[in-house]
Design a protein around this motif. Structure first.
Motif, mmCIF file in Angstrom:
data_model
loop_
_atom_site.group_PDB
_atom_site.id
_atom_site.type_symbol
_atom_site.label_atom_id
_atom_site.label_comp_id
_atom_site.label_asym_id
_atom_site.label_seq_id
_atom_site.Cartn_x
_atom_site.Cartn_y
_atom_site.Cartn_z
ATOM 1 N N GLU A 19 8.979 5.599 6.722
ATOM 2 C CA GLU A 19 9.313 4.830 5.517
ATOM 3 C C GLU A 19 8.192 3.856 5.159
ATOM 4 O O GLU A 19 7.867 3.681 3.987
ATOM 5 C CB GLU A 19 10.643 4.094 5.715
ATOM 6 C CG GLU A 19 11.822 5.054 5.697
ATOM 7 C CD GLU A 19 13.140 4.414 6.142
ATOM 8 O OE1 GLU A 19 13.148 3.206 6.448
ATOM 9 O OE2 GLU A 19 14.138 5.140 6.178
ATOM 10 N N ALA A 20 7.583 3.225 6.180
ATOM 11 C CA ALA A 20 6.461 2.308 5.929
ATOM 12 C C ALA A 20 5.273 3.074 5.342
ATOM 13 O O ALA A 20 4.622 2.606 4.406
ATOM 14 C CB ALA A 20 6.061 1.602 7.217
ATOM 15 N N GLN A 21 5.003 4.261 5.881
ATOM 16 C CA GLN A 21 3.902 5.074 5.353
ATOM 17 C C GLN A 21 4.140 5.407 3.885
ATOM 18 O O GLN A 21 3.228 5.324 3.067
ATOM 19 C CB GLN A 21 3.762 6.373 6.151
ATOM 20 C CG GLN A 21 3.045 6.209 7.473
ATOM 21 C CD GLN A 21 2.890 7.534 8.186
ATOM 22 O OE1 GLN A 21 3.823 8.328 8.247
ATOM 23 N NE2 GLN A 21 1.718 7.761 8.731
ATOM 24 N N ARG A 22 5.359 5.823 3.576
ATOM 25 C CA ARG A 22 5.690 6.174 2.183
ATOM 26 C C ARG A 22 5.489 4.980 1.258
ATOM 27 O O ARG A 22 4.886 5.097 0.201
ATOM 28 C CB ARG A 22 7.138 6.668 2.079
ATOM 29 C CG ARG A 22 7.268 8.171 2.061
ATOM 30 C CD ARG A 22 8.638 8.609 1.566
ATOM 31 N NE ARG A 22 9.721 8.081 2.383
ATOM 32 C CZ ARG A 22 10.159 8.662 3.499
ATOM 33 N NH1 ARG A 22 9.616 9.772 3.918
ATOM 34 N NH2 ARG A 22 11.151 8.142 4.176
ATOM 35 N N THR A 23 6.007 3.826 1.662
ATOM 36 C CA THR A 23 5.907 2.623 0.833
ATOM 37 C C THR A 23 4.455 2.188 0.649
ATOM 38 O O THR A 23 4.007 1.927 -0.471
ATOM 39 C CB THR A 23 6.713 1.474 1.477
ATOM 40 O OG1 THR A 23 8.068 1.890 1.605
ATOM 41 C CG2 THR A 23 6.638 0.218 0.638
ATOM 42 N N LEU A 24 3.715 2.115 1.753
ATOM 43 C CA LEU A 24 2.329 1.650 1.676
ATOM 44 C C LEU A 24 1.452 2.640 0.911
ATOM 45 O O LEU A 24 0.593 2.245 0.117
ATOM 46 C CB LEU A 24 1.766 1.428 3.083
ATOM 47 C CG LEU A 24 2.425 0.280 3.856
ATOM 48 C CD1 LEU A 24 2.021 0.318 5.320
ATOM 49 C CD2 LEU A 24 2.073 -1.058 3.237
ATOM 50 N N MET A 25 1.654 3.934 1.139
ATOM 51 C CA MET A 25 0.830 4.919 0.452
ATOM 52 C C MET A 25 1.160 4.983 -1.038
ATOM 53 O O MET A 25 0.277 5.212 -1.857
ATOM 54 C CB MET A 25 0.970 6.300 1.092
ATOM 55 C CG MET A 25 0.258 6.421 2.420
ATOM 56 S SD MET A 25 -1.495 5.909 2.401
ATOM 57 C CE MET A 25 -2.189 7.122 1.287
ATOM 58 N N ALA A 26 2.425 4.784 -1.402
ATOM 59 C CA ALA A 26 2.795 4.818 -2.817
ATOM 60 C C ALA A 26 2.051 3.716 -3.567
ATOM 61 O O ALA A 26 1.526 3.936 -4.660
ATOM 62 C CB ALA A 26 4.305 4.651 -2.981
ATOM 63 N N GLU A 27 1.990 2.532 -2.956
ATOM 64 C CA GLU A 27 1.275 1.423 -3.590
ATOM 65 C C GLU A 27 -0.223 1.730 -3.681
ATOM 66 O O GLU A 27 -0.856 1.528 -4.708
ATOM 67 C CB GLU A 27 1.512 0.149 -2.781
ATOM 68 C CG GLU A 27 0.892 -1.091 -3.401
ATOM 69 C CD GLU A 27 1.206 -2.340 -2.597
ATOM 70 O OE1 GLU A 27 0.384 -3.259 -2.610
ATOM 71 O OE2 GLU A 27 2.278 -2.381 -1.962
ATOM 72 N N TYR A 28 -0.787 2.255 -2.602
ATOM 73 C CA TYR A 28 -2.211 2.590 -2.592
ATOM 74 C C TYR A 28 -2.516 3.686 -3.606
ATOM 75 O O TYR A 28 -3.503 3.622 -4.343
ATOM 76 C CB TYR A 28 -2.624 3.040 -1.188
ATOM 77 C CG TYR A 28 -4.083 3.402 -1.088
ATOM 78 C CD1 TYR A 28 -5.035 2.425 -0.845
ATOM 79 C CD2 TYR A 28 -4.502 4.714 -1.257
ATOM 80 C CE1 TYR A 28 -6.373 2.741 -0.761
ATOM 81 C CE2 TYR A 28 -5.840 5.042 -1.175
ATOM 82 C CZ TYR A 28 -6.778 4.064 -0.929
ATOM 83 O OH TYR A 28 -8.096 4.383 -0.867
ATOM 84 N N ASP A 29 -1.662 4.703 -3.652
ATOM 85 C CA ASP A 29 -1.918 5.862 -4.508
ATOM 86 C C ASP A 29 -1.924 5.508 -5.993
ATOM 87 O O ASP A 29 -2.615 6.168 -6.769
ATOM 88 C CB ASP A 29 -0.882 6.960 -4.249
ATOM 89 C CG ASP A 29 -1.208 7.748 -2.985
ATOM 90 O OD1 ASP A 29 -2.281 7.524 -2.398
ATOM 91 O OD2 ASP A 29 -0.363 8.577 -2.589
#
Ligand SMILES: [Zn+2]
Length: 81
Positions: A19-29
């Motif tokens: 879930e942390a990966q999804r959240t952090l990557m969505a912001e980065y992407d």
């Protein structure tokens, strides 16, 4: 701790990690794709350097720009034999 407790805790840690990966990557992407698009627009303005890469599943030729990595397919507008 018991095996059951360790198993449950590991599962919870792995779920939180995903879930942390999804959240952090969505912001980065959001910024990443916008920056890539800007770079590809700039490359298009001075001319992509297309190179053939492969034939697609319908035998259409695919190309990638050797500079900005944009891709395109050239579909035969007259149809296939
Ligand atoms: Zn390009």
């Amino acid at each position: 701790m018991t095996h059951e407790e360790i198993s449950v805790a590991v599962h919870a840690e792995q779920k939180a990690h995903r879930e942390a990966q999804r959240t952090l990557m969505a912001e980065y992407d959001r910024g990443y794709y916008a920056r890539l698009k800007e770079l590809r627009v700039a490359c298009e303005a001075i001319g992509h350097k297309w190179r053939f890469t492969h034939l697609g599943p319908l035998n259409d030729p695919w190309f990638a720009c050797g500079i900005c990595r944009a891709t395109k397919v050239e579909i035969d507008s007259e149809g296939k034999p």
